[in-house]
Enzyme design. Structure first.
Site, PDB file in Angstrom:
ATOM      1  CG  HIS A  32      -0.233  -0.187   2.523  1.00 18.96           C
ATOM      2  ND1 HIS A  32       0.138  -1.430   2.959  1.00 18.96           N
ATOM      3  CD2 HIS A  32       0.174   0.683   3.475  1.00 18.96           C
ATOM      4  CE1 HIS A  32       0.738  -1.327   4.130  1.00 18.96           C
ATOM      5  NE2 HIS A  32       0.786  -0.049   4.468  1.00 18.96           N
TER       6      HIS A  32
ATOM      7  CG  HIS B 191       1.199   5.275   3.916  1.00 14.85           C
ATOM      8  ND1 HIS B 191       0.396   5.248   5.041  1.00 14.85           N
ATOM      9  CD2 HIS B 191       1.905   4.113   3.938  1.00 14.85           C
ATOM     10  CE1 HIS B 191       0.626   4.110   5.718  1.00 14.85           C
ATOM     11  NE2 HIS B 191       1.530   3.419   5.070  1.00 14.85           N
TER      12      HIS B 191
HETATM   13  P1  5GP Z   1       1.913   0.361   7.327  1.00 17.73           P
HETATM   14  O1  5GP Z   1       2.586   0.618   8.643  1.00 17.73           O
HETATM   15  O2  5GP Z   1       1.699  -1.108   7.088  1.00 17.73           O
HETATM   16  O3  5GP Z   1       2.610   1.043   6.174  1.00 17.73           O
HETATM   17  O4  5GP Z   1       0.516   1.077   7.412  1.00 17.73           O
HETATM   18  C1  5GP Z   1      -0.684   0.410   7.602  1.00 17.73           C
HETATM   19  C2  5GP Z   1      -1.755   1.478   7.674  1.00 17.73           C
HETATM   20  O5  5GP Z   1      -2.993   0.830   7.567  1.00 17.73           O
HETATM   21  C3  5GP Z   1      -1.764   2.258   8.992  1.00 17.73           C
HETATM   22  O6  5GP Z   1      -1.615   3.647   8.691  1.00 17.73           O
HETATM   23  C4  5GP Z   1      -3.131   1.924   9.589  1.00 17.73           C
HETATM   24  O7  5GP Z   1      -3.724   3.044  10.228  1.00 17.73           O
HETATM   25  C5  5GP Z   1      -3.919   1.469   8.395  1.00 17.73           C
HETATM   26  N1  5GP Z   1      -4.936   0.467   8.689  1.00 17.73           N
HETATM   27  C6  5GP Z   1      -4.758  -0.677   9.417  1.00 17.73           C
HETATM   28  N2  5GP Z   1      -5.916  -1.376   9.461  1.00 17.73           N
HETATM   29  C7  5GP Z   1      -6.825  -0.677   8.729  1.00 17.73           C
HETATM   30  C8  5GP Z   1      -8.199  -0.907   8.416  1.00 17.73           C
HETATM   31  O8  5GP Z   1      -8.824  -1.902   8.794  1.00 17.73           O
HETATM   32  N3  5GP Z   1      -8.817   0.037   7.645  1.00 17.73           N
HETATM   33  C9  5GP Z   1      -8.160   1.149   7.187  1.00 17.73           C
HETATM   34  N4  5GP Z   1      -8.859   2.016   6.448  1.00 17.73           N
HETATM   35  N5  5GP Z   1      -6.863   1.390   7.474  1.00 17.73           N
HETATM   36  C10 5GP Z   1      -6.201   0.486   8.237  1.00 17.73           C
END
Ligand code: 5GP
Ligand code: ZN
Length: 141
Positions: A100, A102
């Site tokens: 993903h 951001h």
């Molecule tokens: P990472 O640290 O993996 O780059 O970021 C994961 C992101 O996913 C975090 O910013 C977190 O807030 C978001 N996130 C985790 N679970 C969910 C969810 O169930 N729904 C949404 N919309 N965002 C999520």
């Protein structure tokens, strides 16, 4: 799809999301725990963990969506700028192992930092070491 993957469950509609964009291979939705208003996640619908795992056509679809969405997100929340970034692998801070990007809107004087702030201690590298690294990268594609 791994059954326990949160983002696969969002793609399947089993977990609700505030969707802002969808096409055949990409989905984008608001982050549930936003770092700024408009913080958006752009994911592939198929489950891949990191950038290097993506087939080329999917990588292009993902970047195309980021290209389209970034100015749209900025406009929607009247941002001054944005950071667009991937946590790419667990050691980088990736918590959800489904790729993903951001899109994090940024505002003058929001107290945030540039992308340079994410890494640890800076290494001291000689010119020869830099040459060696550059050669290793260009030779490994
Ligand atoms: P990472 O640290 O993996 O780059 O970021 C994961 C992101 O996913 C975090 O910013 C977190 O807030 C978001 N996130 C985790 N679970 C969910 C969810 O169930 N729904 C949404 N919309 N965002 C999520
Ligand atoms: Zn997944």
């Amino acid at each position: 799809m791994p059954n326990d993957c949160i983002f696969c469950q969002i793609v399947a509609g089993d977990i609700p999301s505030k969707t802002v964009y969808e096409d055949d291979s990409v989905l984008a939705f608001l982050d549930v725990n936003p770092l700024a208003p408009g913080h958006t996640l752009v994911i592939t619908k198929d489950h891949y963990e990191t950038l290097g795992d993506l087939p080329e056509d999917t990588a292009m679809d993902l970047f195309s969506a980021l290209h389209e969405l970034t100015p749209a997100v900025e406009t929607a929340v009247d941002a001054d700028a944005s950071n667009v970034a991937f946590n790419n692998g667990e050691a980088s801070g990736q918590e959800v192992p489904h790729i993903h990007g951001h899109i994090i809107p940024r505002f003058e004087d929001d107290g945030g930092k540039p992308i340079h702030a994410v890494a640890g201690d800076r290494p001291e590298l000689s010119d020869d070491e830099l040459d060696e690294i550059a050669a290793d990268i260009s030779g490994s594609q």
